[in-house]
Scaffold this active site. Structure first.
Site, mmCIF file in Angstrom:
data_model
loop_
_atom_site.group_PDB
_atom_site.id
_atom_site.type_symbol
_atom_site.label_atom_id
_atom_site.label_comp_id
_atom_site.label_asym_id
_atom_site.label_seq_id
_atom_site.Cartn_x
_atom_site.Cartn_y
_atom_site.Cartn_z
ATOM 1 C CG ASP A 137 -8.387 2.586 -3.567
ATOM 2 O OD1 ASP A 137 -9.112 2.562 -2.547
ATOM 3 O OD2 ASP A 137 -7.159 2.372 -3.533
ATOM 4 C CG ASP A 186 -2.031 0.925 1.228
ATOM 5 O OD1 ASP A 186 -2.752 0.926 0.224
ATOM 6 O OD2 ASP A 186 -2.219 1.681 2.203
ATOM 7 C CD GLU A 212 -2.391 2.309 -3.649
ATOM 8 O OE1 GLU A 212 -3.552 2.682 -3.838
ATOM 9 O OE2 GLU A 212 -1.761 2.584 -2.597
#
Ligand code: ARE
Length: 593
Positions: A419, A323, A352
């Site tokens: 997301d 992340d 990410e």
């Protein structure tokens, strides 16, 4: 010749070992400016005895530049090189420290790839380019019978930012047949370690599976069951920040600078009870609940590396989705890579990162990133139809030129996630457009990932609406769409050229809604064509447009996937190919060898 547009430097995406025996060099020139490019190369210790030449070809072009490439077999593993460029009657040589009509006598001032050290090669795990991922948001995918009724919101009611639905890992285990029937062979789970929220990005305990989802034993059983079906498992780790309930952060709140964890976070100002000044610390995106970790502190880094190592050994996971990877320092990622690869050399390290990620992808940190830039283009071209074919092809090509080939092959291709709004919603509910986007996803470079529920026609706006509960009643699922996804997976599996190798745009006109590209690897070539408009269109290719440059007519093209056929393919007498495409039509053709 536009000399100002010339660009090359060694390493990164400009000169890299694609396999152990070759260095691929890439050169940038102004688009349409140069007729010919040649690499002159040899060994700097014996330049005159070894110098040889290889022609380059344009493999990619964007709105401003052409990108020429050549694969150099370097016998001595030492490479010194310069370019010879021709435009009309002009001939110039281009080296690292000179540019002109006459090159220096010796190799001095050439570009160098000094030595092909095997350990410097960028080697993402080999399995990734062949994989098809499926993303699961554990609270919303499936709830097993073990979950007490009434504890959670009724399955299928509207998600909010706070509510939870009781999904669990046993529920996933019960539904593995769905994934096997679809044909995916890897799962990406958003976080499942103990945390108070429903999304679990606010880690409280890195060593515990969230009690809602199960236990370490449930996770181990799930991974084992996945492995038995040939499905790999990727877990989401949050190392940029923790949740505020993480005990070391609680200790900092309690003891202030006296806490033994005082250096684990990035405190900007300590609280002062005398003046009433409160604690100020860095966070993820101004979220007070997500204090940013200080991974420069050796103890913090060691702690997180042990967490990674623990889950690899304990649960035998196959990879990490990291992340907010771009906000954690590079040194930590280098250490994580050493730690992870020492335990499992083919574990996948996926970051990410939403932008140019070359700084993380040199082979010593991450293996790949989530390809949000290409997703954004695909949404604009196929779903919202706000860009034309030329813009799409130019920017996709520019993205490809930014990375070494093997990095592109191992990238994580998504059209939506927890997301983003869902693909079908972004297509205005129009399934025809969605199918074209999915065809693109499965015939493009990189491992595709299906966001749970997209395959059965779920819709949803941005977070939290994109995280609705999975629909399991067969009558409420779009089974035709499911069959289409299954076919797309099978199509990709049937052709190596869709999983490795190159891509070249054949048809991408300005203002146009029709697009065609060729995927090629070895002898195999696949042409994929789309019409994202409501008017029928015919795409025509001349023979020479084909990458291999040989006959693209006669009987050499066959349909790779007849179900997609939207018109009769025509093979004109003079060679080439004509593809009539109906509204939202598409075709996939294979060169018969
Ligand atoms: C919650 C609410 C949101 C609200 C937000 C802020 O749900 O509606 O807008 O709070 O108040 C997790 C949860 C989210 C939660 C968030 C904060 O999943 O639901 O949002 O925590 O509590 C940027 C980052 C990228 C990040 C995205 C979300 O670069 O790292 O923003 N993604 C990861 C995860 C998220 C997760 C977190 C990070 C936090 O995947 O799920 O959120 O751990 C551009 C920019 C990107 C930007 C992107 C998306 O393209 O270039 O940098 O990503 O937009 O916004």
């Amino acid at each position: 010749m536009n000399r100002g547009a010339l660009y090359h430097r060694h390493k990164q995406n400009w000169a890299f070992m694609y396999d152990d025996a070759h260095v691929r060099v890439r050169l940038r020139t102004a688009r349409g400016d140069i007729d010919e490019a040649v690499v002159c190369y040899g060994d700097k210790y014996d330049w005159h005895g070894t110098e040889c030449r290889t022609p380059m070809t344009i493999r990619l072009s964007d709105s401003l530049y052409d990108y020429w490439e050549a694969d150099l077999a370097v016998g001595t593993r030492r490479l010194s090189y310069r370019f010879l460029l021709g435009s009309g009657r002009e001939r110039i040589y281009f080296g690292e420290r000179w540019l002109g009509e006459q090159p220096p006598e010796e190799s001095f001032g050439n570009f160098e790839y000094p030595y092909m050290n095997p350990d410097d090669a960028i080697r993402p795990p080999g399995w990734v380019k062949d994989a098809v991922f499926y993303q699961i948001f554990p609270d919303r995918f499936a709830r097993s019978g073990a979950v007490a009724a009434g504890t959670f919101e009724p399955w299928g009611s509207a998600p909010t930012k706070q509510n939870a639905f009781g999904g669990d890992l046993s529920g996933v285990l019960d539904k593995l047949d769905h994934l096997t029937a679809l044909g995916v062979d890897a799962i990406y789970f958003t976080p499942l370690f103990q945390a108070p929220s429903s999304h679990k990005y606010d880690t409280e305990n890195y060593y515990a599976v969230d009690p809602q989802f199960g236990t370490v034993e449930t996770l181990k059983a799930l991974v084992e069951a996945c492995h038995a079906r040939g499905i790999r498992v990727l877990l989401d780790f949050v190392f940029n920040h923790t949740g505020s309930r993480f005990p070391p952060f609680q200790d900092v709140l309690e003891r202030g600078p006296a806490s033994r964890y005082a250096d684990w976070f990035r405190v900007l100002r300590w609280a002062d009870p005398d003046t009433g000044v409160s604690l100020v610390y860095e966070t993820f995106g101004y979220e007070a609940d997500l204090p940013k970790l200080n991974v420069s502190h050796p103890e913090t880094a060691d702690y997180l590396l042990q967490v990674a190592s623990y889950w690899l050994r304990e649960a035998d996971i196959d990879g990490f989705r990291l992340d907010v990877a771009n906000e954690v320092d590079h040194r930590f990622w280098r250490r994580l890579r050493e730690t992870v690869k020492a335990v499992k050399p083919d574990a996948y390290l996926l970051g990410e990162i939403f932008h140019d990620a070359m700084a993380w992808l040199g082979g010593d940190q991450l293996d790949a990133v989530m390809d949000y830039p290409v997703r954004d283009l695909a949404i604009k071209f196929f779903a919202s139809r706000t860009i034309d074919a030329e813009t799409f092809a130019n920017i996709v090509s520019q993205q490809l030129a930014m990375y070494p080939q093997q990095v592109c092959e191992a990238s994580f291709q998504l059209l939506g996630s927890h997301d983003t709004a869902r693909l079908l919603t972004l297509c205005g509910g129009d399934e025809a457009r969605m199918r074209l986007a999915v065809l693109f996803q499965f015939t493009y470079i990189g491992a595709p990932c299906i966001y749970y529920g997209d395959e059965i026609g779920m819709s949803g706006e941005n977070d939290p609406d994109n995280r609705r509960c999975m629909v399991w009643e067969p009558e409420a699922q779009n089974r035709e769409l499911f069959a289409f996804y299954r076919d797309m997976i099978a199509l990709r599996r049937a052709h190596g050229a869709l999983r490795g190798g190159g891509i070249r745009f054949l048809h991408a006109p300005a203002g146009g809604s029709a697009l065609a590209y060729e995927r090629y690897a070895g002898d195999e070539r696949i042409v994929v064509a789309f019409n994202v408009g409501e008017q029928p269109q015919t795409i025509r290719f001349a023979s020479e447009q084909s990458v291999a440059g040989d006959e693209a007519g006669g009987e050499t093209w066959v349909e790779a996937w007849e179900e997609l056929r939207t018109g009769e393919v025509r093979l004109p007498d003079g060679g080439g190919l004509e593809l009539p495409l109906g509204p939202y039509g598409c075709a996939v053709l294979r060169h018969r060898v």
